[in-house]
Design a protein around this motif. Sequence first.
Motif, PDB file in Angstrom:
ATOM      1  N   UNK A 182      47.101 -44.536 -25.630  1.00 29.09           N
ATOM      2  CA  UNK A 182      46.808 -45.226 -26.894  1.00 29.09           C
ATOM      3  C   UNK A 182      48.013 -46.026 -27.373  1.00 29.09           C
ATOM      4  N   UNK A 183      48.853 -46.498 -26.437  1.00 30.85           N
ATOM      5  CA  UNK A 183      49.984 -47.319 -26.840  1.00 30.85           C
ATOM      6  C   UNK A 183      49.493 -48.733 -27.168  1.00 30.85           C
ATOM      7  N   UNK A 184      50.421 -49.584 -27.542  1.00 27.74           N
ATOM      8  CA  UNK A 184      50.029 -50.914 -28.025  1.00 27.74           C
ATOM      9  C   UNK A 184      49.329 -51.726 -26.949  1.00 27.74           C
ATOM     10  N   UNK A 185      49.856 -51.695 -25.713  1.00 24.89           N
ATOM     11  CA  UNK A 185      49.221 -52.463 -24.646  1.00 24.89           C
ATOM     12  C   UNK A 185      47.813 -51.964 -24.382  1.00 24.89           C
ATOM     13  N   UNK A 186      47.613 -50.661 -24.420  1.00 21.77           N
ATOM     14  CA  UNK A 186      46.281 -50.101 -24.203  1.00 21.77           C
ATOM     15  C   UNK A 186      45.306 -50.610 -25.252  1.00 21.77           C
ATOM     16  N   UNK A 187      45.768 -50.697 -26.487  1.00 20.63           N
ATOM     17  CA  UNK A 187      44.895 -51.204 -27.556  1.00 20.63           C
ATOM     18  C   UNK A 187      44.579 -52.682 -27.361  1.00 20.63           C
ATOM     19  N   UNK A 188      45.571 -53.446 -26.877  1.00 16.07           N
ATOM     20  CA  UNK A 188      45.332 -54.863 -26.597  1.00 16.07           C
ATOM     21  C   UNK A 188      44.302 -55.025 -25.475  1.00 16.07           C
ATOM     22  N   UNK A 189      44.457 -54.235 -24.416  1.00 18.47           N
ATOM     23  CA  UNK A 189      43.504 -54.290 -23.307  1.00 18.47           C
ATOM     24  C   UNK A 189      42.104 -53.920 -23.776  1.00 18.47           C
ATOM     25  N   UNK A 190      42.027 -52.919 -24.629  1.00 16.41           N
ATOM     26  CA  UNK A 190      40.730 -52.469 -25.130  1.00 16.41           C
ATOM     27  C   UNK A 190      40.063 -53.545 -25.978  1.00 16.41           C
ATOM     28  N   UNK A 191      40.842 -54.167 -26.854  1.00 16.92           N
ATOM     29  CA  UNK A 191      40.295 -55.237 -27.696  1.00 16.92           C
ATOM     30  C   UNK A 191      39.788 -56.397 -26.848  1.00 16.92           C
ATOM     31  N   UNK A 192      40.573 -56.765 -25.839  1.00 16.48           N
ATOM     32  CA  UNK A 192      40.168 -57.878 -24.978  1.00 16.48           C
ATOM     33  C   UNK A 192      38.860 -57.575 -24.254  1.00 16.48           C
TER      34      UNK A 192
END
Length: 600
Positions: free
Chosen positions: A531-541
């Motif tokens: 649930x780090x920042x990159x994971x959230x970015x990937x999820x949003x995309x």
Amino acid sequence: MNDSTVAVFYIARGIDAGLNSAKEFVEAWSRHPPEHAHQLYFLAKGWKSELQHQKLVQLAQSCDAKLLDLPDTGFDFGAYFRALPQIEEKWVCLMNSYAKPNTPGWLRLLSQSARTTGNGIAGATGSWQSLGWSPLKQGSISATAATALSNIINCANWKKFQSFPNPHLRSNGLVIEKCLLEQFAKNSKFPKTKNEAFQLESGINGLSMFALDNHCKLVICGADGKEYPIEKWPFSVTFRSHEQQNLLVTDNRTHEYIASSKNRRRKLADLAWGRNNVRMIRESPKNTTPFLHNTRRTKCPACDMYCADPFLNSRDYNRQISTHTFDYWKCSECEMVFIDPIPEDISKFYSGGYQEIPDNLLSLERMAKKEAYRLSPLLRHKEHGDILEIGPWIGIFSLNAKRRGFRVSAIERDPHVCRFLRQVVEINATETDDVVGELQNDNKKYDAIILWHSLEHLAKPWIVIQQASHRLKVNGILIIGIPNITSTQAELLGAKWLHLDAPRHLYFWSPRGLRKLGMKNGLSVLELHTRDRLSRVLERNAWQHRIQGIIGNRFTRIFLSLIAPPLLSLFFLKNGGAGITVVFRNDGPADPTERKCDAP
């Protein structure tokens, strides 16, 4: 006393189970002798009545048991931890307050399973149940308000328990090597709440996970004398299966199942094994054990065994270069998900790359500034030094690292990108698609090696990690980022999940599988995030990509692309975000196949 003697820990608790349960245990013990060298210990706790305690002492004497008086704190595991320093035996069998031997020779069979295979651990029962938020594929979740509320209430457990399937040996009728249990006790928090006790049994840092990390195999031993690996547990006819006629040891949970109505039994079995497996169990003959003999399997390239089952089929939905269908498989041993067969001309699927090569350094710096947060895992452990990035593409991470004073080298397959990295970013870039060969020929040691969402593209990534571990300095770190194939988003979107990216993404692991892969190569885990920042970015995309693919109206599509992703990400948290970030450390020379308890 010989080396195979087993210390049998029976929890004799006065408050809940009382003297009657202890008597029933002794009666079952007499009817079903262990038939193996042992010393029985009564771990007495919670006896407020002196008279009742005296009767317990007499009961222990009647079966030649030693009685250890312990504080009534820490639940069952607390008692086991406290008793360990007081025994000399090298093997331990855990039995809770409601345990009852169910067949003659039960301890002999369990001990043989734990010893002869070199496992170090074997159980009479196991389960796939998760006390976190169970995923949709478990099959026992209905889309009701009550279920949604229950999931929200259980949100505190999302990060503490592996999602379903969560294979773990139940801590009743469990034989384990003493040194392994001692090491687990040393590394574990003493349980103060019931939830913490559950975590020790089936959590992500629980006993079964600890055993797997120490290169043990989790097996159930049945009354038929057979050993059942994880994938065959639902069909072992032990815990919550048929009439449980293959049980070596029973307890209150197995009794609950037998005493339940047909409808209640089905629900309990659903929780333990998932609805699809329960249907297979019901349809199989009750006097046999089906072993998924009709399941099509292929060879796992990492394990070199036929232990991989079909996972999903997908096409090149992202770039639509081909209409060919690609098969993904999941290994039951190492938990790797992989594509098979790999397309012969994989390079054609990379046409255009992931990002265009910038015109100049200024353009790259603008892009790099937005992604400076990707340096965080590196900067938390290293301030300077030599780093190697494998698969940097246009060099966003490499540029940011160079700006922070790191000496950066890179390995990249694309010749145009390599030229850009050398001439514009001004770092040493090696052009090759043979990463394993390059690492084998490179004698340099690095403070950090980075595989930032490139591991899934590489040939033989398990060997890449092995060789990378050899190129690390002592206390050097290996940072890996990959898509989280076990995330709820991946489960829901399936073949059309943006980050499946067939056929460019060749390999995936679960968080647990990636952790095991690193530890297998002698690396310790410093951090593991989903649930780090990159994971959230990937999820949003990925949410936005899917919304844009199914909504026709332009304004509705734009509106939902802005509003829906954060709401969907908030609701579907249970298996973590769309990415995994792990930081491993090289602690120095060690035999990666050596269990911790074997170390001097």
